[in-house]
Design an enzyme around this catalytic site. Structure first.
Site, PDB file in Angstrom:
ATOM      1  CG  ASN A 192      32.685  35.095  43.571  1.00 28.40           C
ATOM      2  OD1 ASN A 192      33.313  36.029  44.058  1.00 28.40           O
ATOM      3  ND2 ASN A 192      31.409  34.891  43.824  1.00 28.40           N
ATOM      4  CG  HIS A 242      39.940  36.237  45.883  1.00 24.93           C
ATOM      5  ND1 HIS A 242      39.007  35.671  46.741  1.00 24.93           N
ATOM      6  CD2 HIS A 242      39.226  36.837  44.889  1.00 24.93           C
ATOM      7  CE1 HIS A 242      37.793  35.933  46.291  1.00 24.93           C
ATOM      8  NE2 HIS A 242      37.895  36.632  45.176  1.00 24.93           N
ATOM      9  CB  CYS A 243      40.772  32.414  41.532  1.00 18.51           C
ATOM     10  SG  CYS A 243      40.532  32.216  39.750  1.00 18.51           S
ATOM     11  N   GLY A 244      39.434  35.603  40.903  1.00 15.12           N
ATOM     12  CA  GLY A 244      38.197  36.262  40.518  1.00 15.12           C
ATOM     13  C   GLY A 244      37.338  35.416  39.607  1.00 15.12           C
TER      14      GLY A 244
END
Length: 391
Positions: free
Chosen positions: A194, A189-191
């Site tokens: 998002n 999951h890439c912040g």
């Protein structure tokens, strides 16, 4: 010279902190001081901060901090997306304000005013494409196709059901606790996006890393050519050698040129150093993910394989230790020829024969692995989700 050394030390410390924060969990840094710095930056410092807040302001303030943490880290939010847009916009603004006045120049033509804007615009478009694209959400109507596309290896993936979605969990998928959905070929999951990086948008994520690497490299080289052009146009080398009597050699001229550049073009120097550091980080990220893609492995699977290999190695070591103990006990009960100390010293330990091999059934060769990333299964004609029959 003291100012130059101070700037150099500041740049090295900044680079160390950034690399430790972003790359500290990479396998190559395992057990190093970079991993320890990463732990302190991501967990240790925050833990001390919470203790300090609770000791000074009480538990209510601590709960408020935890609520902010939940919003920022445990649920989808656009904070890092806004920060990315702010960084790229502000950086481009300062580059345009400080350097466009010297374009066209001695080494750069006027077209770079427009190509730079185009390059930034394409970078933002790739960012938006990665952020808002479907990562490969596994739904009830598509789960059977994903089960066929990704068979279980019965090593790190076994047949099971997602306890949240209540549907069969295809191999290589994972339920993202932040997005609250199962994602096929889940990577991470890439912040910043998002969004999850999975089966359908890994190609966009790779394009984002590669394009922004070239974008930062382009900015670094362009600013460097602007400064080199100013040196030529103002005849700085001629002035230093003729009027100040400095020897015309790179070793003698370099400190004076650097000092002049820091005094006259410090904004451009800072921008160039910043872009160069970011370019190095992006090159490392892209290289790491490109290697994963070419071996048909994901970041999530990397940690699963590491856990599996460590578990298997411990299991083999325990078996070898048990066999060695049984052999020594049986040797004590029977008469055997005494072994010299030197021969016992050089005897090969059974633990040295332990070899755990990673058997990745999804690695089908360079061509097929590359094709699977660029043309995911769910985008092919053969992948036709089964529609639920009504009635």
């Amino acid at each position: 010279m003291e100012v130059q050394w101070l700037l150099a030390c500041h740049g090295l410390v900044t680079l160390l902190v950034v690399i430790s924060f972003l790359c500290g969990r990479w396998p190559i840094f395992q057990g190093t001081f970079i991993e320890r710095i990463h732990y302190f930056l991501t967990f240790g410092a925050y833990d001390y901060f919470l203790r300090f807040v609770e000791a000074v302001f009480g538990p209510k303030c601590t709960n408020a901090v935890l609520s902010v943490e939940y919003f920022c880290c445990d649920r989808p939010n656009p904070i890092l997306q806004i920060i990315y847009l702010a960084i790229i916009s502000v950086t481009y603004y300062f580059i345009a304000k400080s350097s466009f006045m010297y374009i066209p120049g001695y080494y750069l033509s006027g077209i770079h005013r427009y190509t730079s804007f185009l390059a930034v615009a394409v970078g933002i478009m790739v960012f938006l494409l990665t952020s808002f694209s479907d990562p490969g959400t596994v739904k009830a109507e598509s789960v059977s196709q994903y089960l066929s596309a990704y068979p279980y290896d019965n090593i790190i993936f076994t047949e099971k059901e997602c306890s949240t979605c209540k549907i069969p969990k295809p191999a290589r998928s994972k339920h993202c606790s932040i997005c609250d959905r199962c994602v096929a070929r889940f990577d991470h999951h890439c912040g910043w996006m998002n969004n999850c990086i999975g089966e359908r948008n890994t190609r966009y994520f790779l394009a984002f890393l590669l394009w922004h690497f070239f974008l930062c490299l382009y900015g670094t080289v362009a600013i460097g050519l602007v400064l080199a052009g100013r040196l030529k146009e103002l005849r700085i080398v001629y002035i230093l050698t003729v009027y100040y009597g400095i020897e015309n050699s790179p070793l003698s001229l370099a400190p004076h040129i650097v000092q002049w550049l820091l005094g006259a073009y410090n904004t451009q120097i800072l921008l160039m150093v910043f872009l160069a550091i970011v370019a190095l980080l992006l090159a490392g990220f892209f290289g790491y993910h490109a290697k994963l893609c070419l071996t048909n492995t994901t970041t999530n699977e990397t940690f699963k394989w590491q856990e599996h290999i460590n578990w298997q190695r411990k299991l083999y070591e325990e078996k070898a230790s048990a066999e060695a103990l049984r052999a020594s006990i049986s040797g004590m009960s029977s008469e055997v020829q005494p072994v010299s100390k030197w021969r016992a010293f050089f005897r090969r330990s059974p633990l040295e024969d332990v070899e755990v091999v990673k058997n990745n059934i999804y690695d089908k060769g360079f061509y097929h692995n590359f094709r699977e990333v660029i043309f995911p299964f769910s985008t092919r004609r053969s992948f036709s989700p089964t529609k639920l029959k009504s009635g």
